[in-house]
Design a protein around this motif. Sequence first.
Motif, PDB file in Angstrom:
ATOM      1  N   GLU A 223       0.826  -1.196   0.000  1.00  0.00           N
ATOM      2  CA  GLU A 223       0.000   0.000   0.000  1.00  0.00           C
ATOM      3  C   GLU A 223       0.868   1.257   0.000  1.00  0.00           C
ATOM      4  N   LYS A 224       0.409   2.268  -0.726  1.00  0.00           N
ATOM      5  CA  LYS A 224       1.107   3.552  -0.699  1.00  0.00           C
ATOM      6  C   LYS A 224       0.974   4.150   0.690  1.00  0.00           C
ATOM      7  N   PRO A 225       2.026   4.806   1.176  1.00  0.00           N
ATOM      8  CA  PRO A 225       1.916   5.436   2.498  1.00  0.00           C
ATOM      9  C   PRO A 225       0.995   6.652   2.446  1.00  0.00           C
ATOM     10  N   THR A 226       0.503   7.042   3.610  1.00  0.00           N
ATOM     11  CA  THR A 226      -0.357   8.214   3.721  1.00  0.00           C
ATOM     12  C   THR A 226       0.379   9.298   4.501  1.00  0.00           C
ATOM     13  N   TYR A 227      -0.025  10.541   4.264  1.00  0.00           N
ATOM     14  CA  TYR A 227       0.553  11.656   5.005  1.00  0.00           C
ATOM     15  C   TYR A 227       0.039  11.640   6.430  1.00  0.00           C
ATOM     16  N   GLN A 228       0.930  11.808   7.362  1.00  0.00           N
ATOM     17  CA  GLN A 228       0.497  11.958   8.746  1.00  0.00           C
ATOM     18  C   GLN A 228       0.536  13.419   9.147  1.00  0.00           C
ATOM     19  N   ARG A 229       1.609  14.106   8.777  1.00  0.00           N
ATOM     20  CA  ARG A 229       1.715  15.523   9.116  1.00  0.00           C
ATOM     21  C   ARG A 229       2.742  16.161   8.187  1.00  0.00           C
ATOM     22  N   ASP A 230       2.707  17.485   8.129  1.00  0.00           N
ATOM     23  CA  ASP A 230       3.738  18.222   7.424  1.00  0.00           C
ATOM     24  C   ASP A 230       4.129  19.441   8.241  1.00  0.00           C
ATOM     25  N   GLN A 231       5.385  19.826   8.107  1.00  0.00           N
ATOM     26  CA  GLN A 231       5.917  20.954   8.867  1.00  0.00           C
ATOM     27  C   GLN A 231       6.667  21.880   7.922  1.00  0.00           C
ATOM     28  N   LEU A 232       6.718  23.139   8.294  1.00  0.00           N
ATOM     29  CA  LEU A 232       7.485  24.140   7.552  1.00  0.00           C
ATOM     30  C   LEU A 232       8.530  24.716   8.498  1.00  0.00           C
ATOM     31  N   GLN A 233       9.796  24.490   8.194  1.00  0.00           N
ATOM     32  CA  GLN A 233      10.884  25.000   9.032  1.00  0.00           C
ATOM     33  C   GLN A 233      11.598  26.128   8.316  1.00  0.00           C
TER      34      GLN A 233
ATOM     35  N   LEU B 280       6.206  14.797   6.326  1.00  0.00           N
ATOM     36  CA  LEU B 280       6.929  15.700   5.438  1.00  0.00           C
ATOM     37  C   LEU B 280       7.412  16.915   6.217  1.00  0.00           C
ATOM     38  N   THR B 281       8.620  17.346   5.906  1.00  0.00           N
ATOM     39  CA  THR B 281       9.147  18.578   6.463  1.00  0.00           C
ATOM     40  C   THR B 281       9.727  19.386   5.314  1.00  0.00           C
ATOM     41  N   PHE B 282       9.188  20.587   5.114  1.00  0.00           N
ATOM     42  CA  PHE B 282       9.731  21.506   4.123  1.00  0.00           C
ATOM     43  C   PHE B 282      10.724  22.409   4.831  1.00  0.00           C
ATOM     44  N   VAL B 283      11.998  22.283   4.489  1.00  0.00           N
ATOM     45  CA  VAL B 283      13.054  23.095   5.088  1.00  0.00           C
ATOM     46  C   VAL B 283      13.303  24.266   4.133  1.00  0.00           C
TER      47      VAL B 283
END
Length: 145
Positions: free
Chosen positions: A37-47, A114-117
């Motif tokens: 199964e494809k993974p699902t998003y749990q959370r995302d962050q913006l640093q 996901l973390t957007f740096v």
Amino acid sequence: MVERDFNSLWNTGYFDNVRIEKVPGQGCLQLEVYVREKPTYQRDQLQGLSSVSVSDVMERFKKEKVALNVESQFDETRVKRAEVVLQEMLGEHGHQFAVIKTEVKTIPPARVALTFVVKEGQPSRSARSPLRGIMRWATANWWKR
């Protein structure tokens, strides 16, 4: 028949890997189907984001139809689209040369964080005063035409 079943499983879009194997059986043909199964998003962050608020980014994602919602399927193209929209947004706020890197962390069993740096860098001069130099030149050299 097997090919049709394989294609129908693959075309659902829920699986990264679909594999069908033949196993020896007594007088009949047995098939084992393996799916991942494809993974699902749990959370995302913006640093590192300071010139734009997180709520503005999420609003722009919604406006631009970037589908990075919690519990949605992970897709690299969606992540790249989010990077492009974030880059455009930072460019509008004077950070045309901002660097955005995405860190993907796997969380067992099938989730992704996901973390957007963001490294905004120095704001460009043209963003602060878009026509100042042009206006000075135009008024100083108007008589040379």
